[in-house]
Enzyme design. Structure first.
Site, PDB file in Angstrom:
ATOM      1  N   SER A   1      -1.075  -4.938  -9.566  1.00 34.14           N
ATOM      2  CA  SER A   1      -2.029  -5.934  -9.084  1.00 34.14           C
ATOM      3  C   SER A   1      -1.309  -7.200  -8.643  1.00 34.14           C
ATOM      4  O   SER A   1      -0.272  -7.562  -9.175  1.00 34.14           O
ATOM      5  CB  SER A   1      -3.041  -6.310 -10.170  1.00 34.14           C
ATOM      6  OG  SER A   1      -3.889  -7.324  -9.665  1.00 34.14           O
TER       7      SER A   1
ATOM      8  N   HIS B   1      -9.358  -3.561 -14.571  1.00 34.83           N
ATOM      9  CA  HIS B   1      -8.921  -4.883 -14.096  1.00 34.83           C
ATOM     10  C   HIS B   1      -9.699  -5.242 -12.836  1.00 34.83           C
ATOM     11  O   HIS B   1     -10.238  -6.345 -12.706  1.00 34.83           O
ATOM     12  CB  HIS B   1      -7.416  -4.872 -13.813  1.00 34.83           C
ATOM     13  CG  HIS B   1      -6.945  -6.019 -12.967  1.00 34.83           C
ATOM     14  ND1 HIS B   1      -7.166  -6.065 -11.602  1.00 34.83           N
ATOM     15  CD2 HIS B   1      -6.308  -7.168 -13.273  1.00 34.83           C
ATOM     16  CE1 HIS B   1      -6.678  -7.194 -11.117  1.00 34.83           C
ATOM     17  NE2 HIS B   1      -6.148  -7.883 -12.106  1.00 34.83           N
ATOM     18  N   ASN B   2      -9.767  -4.316 -11.904  1.00 35.77           N
ATOM     19  CA  ASN B   2     -10.466  -4.608 -10.652  1.00 35.77           C
ATOM     20  C   ASN B   2     -11.968  -4.786 -10.872  1.00 35.77           C
ATOM     21  O   ASN B   2     -12.594  -5.616 -10.219  1.00 35.77           O
ATOM     22  CB  ASN B   2     -10.207  -3.494  -9.637  1.00 35.77           C
ATOM     23  CG  ASN B   2      -8.807  -3.564  -9.056  1.00 35.77           C
ATOM     24  OD1 ASN B   2      -7.897  -4.106  -9.674  1.00 35.77           O
ATOM     25  ND2 ASN B   2      -8.615  -3.023  -7.869  1.00 35.77           N
TER      26      ASN B   2
ATOM     27  N   GLU C   1     -12.421  -8.134 -12.077  1.00 38.55           N
ATOM     28  CA  GLU C   1     -12.208  -9.017 -10.919  1.00 38.55           C
ATOM     29  C   GLU C   1     -13.507  -9.140 -10.095  1.00 38.55           C
ATOM     30  O   GLU C   1     -13.895 -10.240  -9.704  1.00 38.55           O
ATOM     31  CB  GLU C   1     -11.074  -8.423 -10.085  1.00 38.55           C
ATOM     32  CG  GLU C   1     -10.796  -9.075  -8.757  1.00 38.55           C
ATOM     33  CD  GLU C   1      -9.745  -8.265  -7.964  1.00 38.55           C
ATOM     34  OE1 GLU C   1      -8.718  -7.859  -8.551  1.00 38.55           O
ATOM     35  OE2 GLU C   1      -9.967  -8.025  -6.761  1.00 38.55           O
TER      36      GLU C   1
ATOM     37  N   LYS D   1      -5.855  -0.428 -14.610  1.00 38.25           N
ATOM     38  CA  LYS D   1      -5.886  -1.118 -13.312  1.00 38.25           C
ATOM     39  C   LYS D   1      -7.302  -1.094 -12.736  1.00 38.25           C
ATOM     40  O   LYS D   1      -7.781  -2.078 -12.170  1.00 38.25           O
ATOM     41  CB  LYS D   1      -4.894  -0.469 -12.331  1.00 38.25           C
ATOM     42  CG  LYS D   1      -5.008  -0.962 -10.883  1.00 38.25           C
ATOM     43  CD  LYS D   1      -4.541  -2.407 -10.726  1.00 38.25           C
ATOM     44  CE  LYS D   1      -5.086  -3.135  -9.510  1.00 38.25           C
ATOM     45  NZ  LYS D   1      -4.829  -2.609  -8.207  1.00 38.25           N
TER      46      LYS D   1
HETATM   47  P1  NDP Z   1      -1.879   1.592   2.923  1.00 36.88           P
HETATM   48  O1  NDP Z   1      -2.801   1.918   1.825  1.00 36.88           O
HETATM   49  O2  NDP Z   1      -2.437   1.057   4.186  1.00 36.88           O
HETATM   50  O3  NDP Z   1      -0.994   2.895   3.241  1.00 36.88           O
HETATM   51  C1  NDP Z   1      -0.085   2.937   4.311  1.00 36.88           C
HETATM   52  C2  NDP Z   1       1.152   3.712   3.918  1.00 36.88           C
HETATM   53  O4  NDP Z   1       0.811   5.053   3.540  1.00 36.88           O
HETATM   54  C3  NDP Z   1       2.125   3.823   5.074  1.00 36.88           C
HETATM   55  O5  NDP Z   1       3.431   3.734   4.572  1.00 36.88           O
HETATM   56  C4  NDP Z   1       1.821   5.214   5.610  1.00 36.88           C
HETATM   57  O6  NDP Z   1       2.888   5.783   6.319  1.00 36.88           O
HETATM   58  C5  NDP Z   1       1.589   5.960   4.329  1.00 36.88           C
HETATM   59  N1  NDP Z   1       0.871   7.203   4.513  1.00 36.88           N
HETATM   60  C6  NDP Z   1      -0.434   7.359   4.834  1.00 36.88           C
HETATM   61  N2  NDP Z   1      -0.756   8.666   4.895  1.00 36.88           N
HETATM   62  C7  NDP Z   1       0.377   9.358   4.602  1.00 36.88           C
HETATM   63  C8  NDP Z   1       0.683  10.733   4.497  1.00 36.88           C
HETATM   64  N3  NDP Z   1      -0.247  11.678   4.679  1.00 36.88           N
HETATM   65  N4  NDP Z   1       1.961  11.075   4.193  1.00 36.88           N
HETATM   66  C9  NDP Z   1       2.901  10.151   4.006  1.00 36.88           C
HETATM   67  N5  NDP Z   1       2.664   8.832   4.072  1.00 36.88           N
HETATM   68  C10 NDP Z   1       1.416   8.436   4.374  1.00 36.88           C
HETATM   69  O7  NDP Z   1      -0.722   0.581   2.431  1.00 36.88           O
HETATM   70  P2  NDP Z   1      -0.740  -0.633   1.405  1.00 36.88           P
HETATM   71  O8  NDP Z   1       0.663  -1.122   1.379  1.00 36.88           O
HETATM   72  O9  NDP Z   1      -1.833  -1.598   1.666  1.00 36.88           O
HETATM   73  O10 NDP Z   1      -1.069   0.035  -0.005  1.00 36.88           O
HETATM   74  C11 NDP Z   1      -0.259   1.053  -0.570  1.00 36.88           C
HETATM   75  C12 NDP Z   1      -0.904   1.500  -1.862  1.00 36.88           C
HETATM   76  O11 NDP Z   1      -0.954   0.412  -2.755  1.00 36.88           O
HETATM   77  C13 NDP Z   1      -2.338   1.985  -1.704  1.00 36.88           C
HETATM   78  O12 NDP Z   1      -2.560   3.061  -2.573  1.00 36.88           O
HETATM   79  C14 NDP Z   1      -3.156   0.800  -2.110  1.00 36.88           C
HETATM   80  O13 NDP Z   1      -4.432   1.163  -2.600  1.00 36.88           O
HETATM   81  C15 NDP Z   1      -2.287   0.210  -3.209  1.00 36.88           C
HETATM   82  N6  NDP Z   1      -2.474  -1.216  -3.467  1.00 36.88           N
HETATM   83  C16 NDP Z   1      -2.673  -2.095  -2.449  1.00 36.88           C
HETATM   84  C17 NDP Z   1      -2.840  -3.441  -2.692  1.00 36.88           C
HETATM   85  C18 NDP Z   1      -3.027  -4.394  -1.567  1.00 36.88           C
HETATM   86  O14 NDP Z   1      -3.262  -5.579  -1.845  1.00 36.88           O
HETATM   87  N7  NDP Z   1      -2.914  -3.969  -0.324  1.00 36.88           N
HETATM   88  C19 NDP Z   1      -2.791  -3.969  -4.070  1.00 36.88           C
HETATM   89  C20 NDP Z   1      -2.491  -2.988  -5.053  1.00 36.88           C
HETATM   90  C21 NDP Z   1      -2.367  -1.666  -4.750  1.00 36.88           C
HETATM   91  P3  NDP Z   1       3.014   5.569   7.912  1.00 36.88           P
HETATM   92  O15 NDP Z   1       3.704   4.263   8.113  1.00 36.88           O
HETATM   93  O16 NDP Z   1       3.836   6.727   8.362  1.00 36.88           O
HETATM   94  O17 NDP Z   1       1.624   5.580   8.476  1.00 36.88           O
END
Ligand code: NDP
Length: 477
Positions: A128, A186-187, A190, A183
């Site tokens: 988080s 937590h959300n 939130e 987690k």
């Molecule tokens: P996203 O959730 O937008 O995911 C994008 C990433 O996932 C890219 O690297 C993408 O690769 C990859 N991806 C998607 N589909 C596939 C697949 N089938 N095979 C391989 N790779 C894949 O990114 P975030 O950085 O926002 O979040 C990452 C994780 O962290 C998520 O699970 C999210 O819920 C969690 N999270 C996010 C927070 C936030 O504030 N954003 C906070 C806490 C947790 P490519 O570049 O090739 O498309």
């Protein structure tokens, strides 16, 4: 050289987490499905530390020292399974896959079980703090096999947020899905915190007649007291922000339909399954969903409301003070409900979660970070088997002091027609818990009447049924 840790999935979260590891002196292997992201990271931030860019899964795995520590930071759901399917065959017993995405804890339990059979340690890790947290220090909630924490823990402790007393905001939460469960809650908390703050804002605006800028000042003052928290702090920032295009308060130019990604909803769904009353969190989820029903709201605009008399200046100031008390008391209830859900999940799945440690690691880095969490930790440290936060003497006394103001705020809200589902649900929960008798006795009577569902008596053991259709005598069931 080989990398001590690897990160695959280099969108905002993964990229910043990888940089955080590198900035703390670790050699980090980086990989992304689309290799352009990998190269962009190294190009842009390569000077921050030691990165090993890997184009293929094979290269990535080969770059890691053993036992391998492989952090997966991809979109939750099927993408996570796809990535696990891709990497697991390349790993050896004792290696670790660490899922830092927002996975559902049931998925984490399934993945952990499958990978355990193959000798791979699966760590479901809640993170988080958003992208800033990932870079500068998030609150980290890892679950999974304890032995994996022995080697992973010190690294997480290094990159995590630190609480005011210097303690790292990470702990081994428990086996399999425990980290992602915590987690999730937590959300949920939130969501409730944000809803309560929203209600306080609406009351200060509609009942007390303050402007957003004035309300921002009120929140700034609150932030120096017991409500001191990240969410109160950013609320003041958002409320004082003026839209450049129109010169209006920013909050007045934003469409009032709140969105959600789902973790709050999960918290409520799981609470329903576990039979835990998280009414405050549920109201927060429902409030977001109600706000999004634009047509329904439009169609209801003409419905009658009360004729409200505005407060004068002195009354408004006194009212603001009461709103602070109502907010604080309601917040205690939200956390009480959230921790109840964690305790229930821990019991159901045998996780043995230390509630004091959970409140401790939420003190820094995460969205609900607050001075308040120190107090929760103290409550659980003093009595690990505390049945409810409300049974802690300090919290009970604080609510006792706040309750008159809390009730008066709800009276004002009701008389003036300002919706306060969060404040109201919190107070109803409090009053229900402390009630001598609940109408549940009547519910049991009704159930026995129409369905012969039986009831228990206050004065004798056993189950009973009344012959409602006959002579109304009582029989043992
Ligand atoms: P996203 O959730 O937008 O995911 C994008 C990433 O996932 C890219 O690297 C993408 O690769 C990859 N991806 C998607 N589909 C596939 C697949 N089938 N095979 C391989 N790779 C894949 O990114 P975030 O950085 O926002 O979040 C990452 C994780 O962290 C998520 O699970 C999210 O819920 C969690 N999270 C996010 C927070 C936030 O504030 N954003 C906070 C806490 C947790 P490519 O570049 O090739 O498309």
């Amino acid at each position: 050289t080989s990398a001590q840790i690897g990160v695959t999935g280099l969108a905002v979260m993964g990229r910043n987490l990888a940089r955080n590891f590198a900035r703390n002196g670790y050699t980090v292997a980086v990989h992304n499905r689309t290799a352009a992201r990998t190269h962009a990271l190294v190009e842009e931030f390569g000077q921050e530390g030691d990165f090993i860019a890997a184009e293929t899964a094979k290269e990535f795995v080969a770059a890691l020292e053993r036992p391998r520590r492989l952090v997966v930071m991809v979109k939750a759901g099927e993408p996570t399974d796809a990535v696990i399917q891709e990497f697991a065959p390349l790993l050896e017993p004792g290696d670790m896959i660490i899922d830092g995405g927002n996975a559902h804890f049931a998925d984490t339990r399934r993945r952990e079980r499958d990978l355990r059979e193959r000798g791979i340690h699966f760590v479901g890790m809640g993170v988080s703090g958003g992208e800033e947290g990932a870079l500068h220090g998030p609150s980290i909630m890892p679950g999974g096999p304890k032995e994996s924490y022995d080697s992973l823990g010190p690294m997480l402790e290094k990159i995590s947020a630190k609480a005011a007393d210097g303690a790292p905001c990470v702990t081994h939460v428990g086996p399999d899905g425990a980290g992602h469960f915590v987690k999730m809650v937590h959300n949920g908390i939130e969501y409730a915190d944000m809803q309560l703050i929203g209600e306080a804002y609406q009351l200060l605006r509609d009942v007390a007649g303050y402007s957003p800028a004035e309300i921002a000042e009120i929140f700034r003052t609150w932030n120096t007291g017991r409500l001191d928290s990240y969410l109160i702090e950013i609320t003041a920032e958002v409320l004082s922000h003026v839209d450049a295009a129109t010169g209006k308060p920013f909050v007045d130019v934003v469409v009032d339909q709140a969105e959600q990604k789902g973790t709050g909803r999960w918290t409520v769904q799981i609470a329903l399954d576990l039979g835990v009353p998280v009414s405050g969190i549920a109201e927060a989820v429902f409030a977001r969903s109600l706000s999004g029903h634009a047509q329904l709201r439009e169609a209801s605009r003409g419905l009658a409301g009360p004729k409200a008399a505005p407060l004068n200046e002195a009354e408004a100031a006194a009212f603001a003070d009461r709103v602070e008390q109502a907010l604080y008391a309601s917040k205690i209830v939200s956390y009480t409900q959230g921790f109840h859900e964690i305790a229930a999940g821990s019991e159901e799945y045998g996780w043995d979660i230390d509630l004091g440690a959970v409140s401790s690691i939420w003190r820094g880095g995460c969205i609900i970070r607050a001075a308040f969490l120190d107090r929760i930790r103290a409550a659980y440290d003093a009595r690990p088997d505390l049945p409810s936060l409300l049974s802690d003497e300090t919290f009970a006394r604080e609510i006792a002091d706040a309750q008159d103001a809390w009730r008066e705020v709800l009276v004002s809200a009701t008389l003036q027609g300002v919706p306060t589902p969060g404040f109201a649900a919190a107070l109803a929960y409090y009053d229900a818990l402390r009630a001598e008798r609940l109408p549940a006795a009547l519910t049991q009577g009704q159930r026995d009447f129409f369905g012969a569902h039986t009831y228990r008596r206050v004065d004798r053991d056993g189950s009973f049924h009344t012959l409602w259709g006959g002579d109304r005598s009582e029989v043992s069931a």
